[in-house]
Design an enzyme around this catalytic site. Structure first.
Site: not given
Ligand code: DGL
Length: 263
Positions: A6-7, A38-39, A69-71, A148, A180, A182
């Site tokens: 993931d980011s 990343y979004g 990570c969805n993005s 984050e 997402c 997160h």
């Protein structure tokens, strides 16, 4: 070994479900914290980063890749499946079935990063599966950076959350997809704002279930996933900052090392 990226910390919400459903399997996690979030990135950049992140996991011994990570999933899921010689799972498909099972009104909201919402992936998959669905996508770009930075419980963050969710509250949904990885970290706060009549769906469990089923059905791939209870964590940014969030979120102490995904 199962590799997850993931980011940043968001993918830990998927890793936690993998540990729960597939106990004992060795895992390697990469959080690209130096380049997160990343979004807001373009599709091209996301594709490059996703490839580099996956390559790093392969170098660390991964034999299965989970894009947590969805993005990155929306921009590069297909690309990774085409380019890599190992099985690739991503989080964008996972919540669709769960959302369709949960909804009665067929009014489904999605929140995610700008990149994920702009990709329209959830709306496409939902309406392909059931053309009666009405989908309400809302970009909520500040949430991942707040999480984050561990600032998501600040009153200012709650005000931002309430403001983001206002149009969805007015849309009379009965189901909301967390688009997402997160966001499960603030799932309780999201549920509180949306009210008990809205079922909130995240992608971790469904992704872990898909991986479990795959390993049960593919003995050859399973044989390359050792079960020695080993967990490795790498980040491209500050390992200590990540470690604090990971310890808190996973409920155990983990050791985090620095690594660069750039090629
Ligand atoms: N957790 C990621 C996602 O699911 C990335 C969030 C971000 O870095 O913007 O999209």
């Amino acid at each position: 070994m199962i590799g997850v990226f993931d980011s940043g910390v968001g993918g830990l919400t998927v890793l936690r479900e993998i540990h729960q459903l597939l106990p004992g399997y060795d895992t390697v996690y990469f959080g690209d914290t130096a380049r997160s979030p990343y979004g807001n990135l373009s599709e091209q950049t996301l594709q490059r980063y996703a490839l580099e992140d996956a390559e790093l996991l392969l170098q660390k011994g991964a034999t299965v890749i989970v894009v947590a990570c969805n993005s990155a999933s929306a921009a590069a899921g297909e690309l990774l499946r085409n380019k890599l010689s190992v099985p690739v799972f991503d989080v964008s498909q996972a919540p669709i079935e769960a959302a369709l099972r949960a909804t009665k009104s067929k009014r489904i909201g999605v929140i995610g990063t700008r990149a994920t919402i702009a990709s329209g992936i959830h709306g496409r998959l939902l309406t392909q599966a059931d053309s009666m669905c009405t989908v309400f996508p809302v970009a909520t770009p500040l949430l991942a950076p707040l999480i984050e930075e561990r600032a998501h419980r600040y009153p200012e963050a709650m005000r931002i959350l309430r403001r983001y969710l206002r149009p969805l509250k007015n849309a009379h949904l009965d189901t909301l997809i967390l688009g997402c990885t997160h966001y499960p970290i603030i799932q309780k706060e999201i549920e509180r704002v949306m009210g008990h009549q809205v079922k909130v769906i995240s992608s971790g469990t469904a992704t872990a279930e898909a991986l479990k089923q795959f390993l049960e059905e593919h003995g050859d791939a399973e044989a390359h996933c050792p079960k020695n209870n080993k967990e490795k964590y790498f980040v491209s940014g500050d390992p200590e900052q990540f470690q604090r969030t990971a310890n808190w979120w996973l409920g155990k102490k983990v050791n985090v090392l620095a690594a660069q995904a750039h090629v």
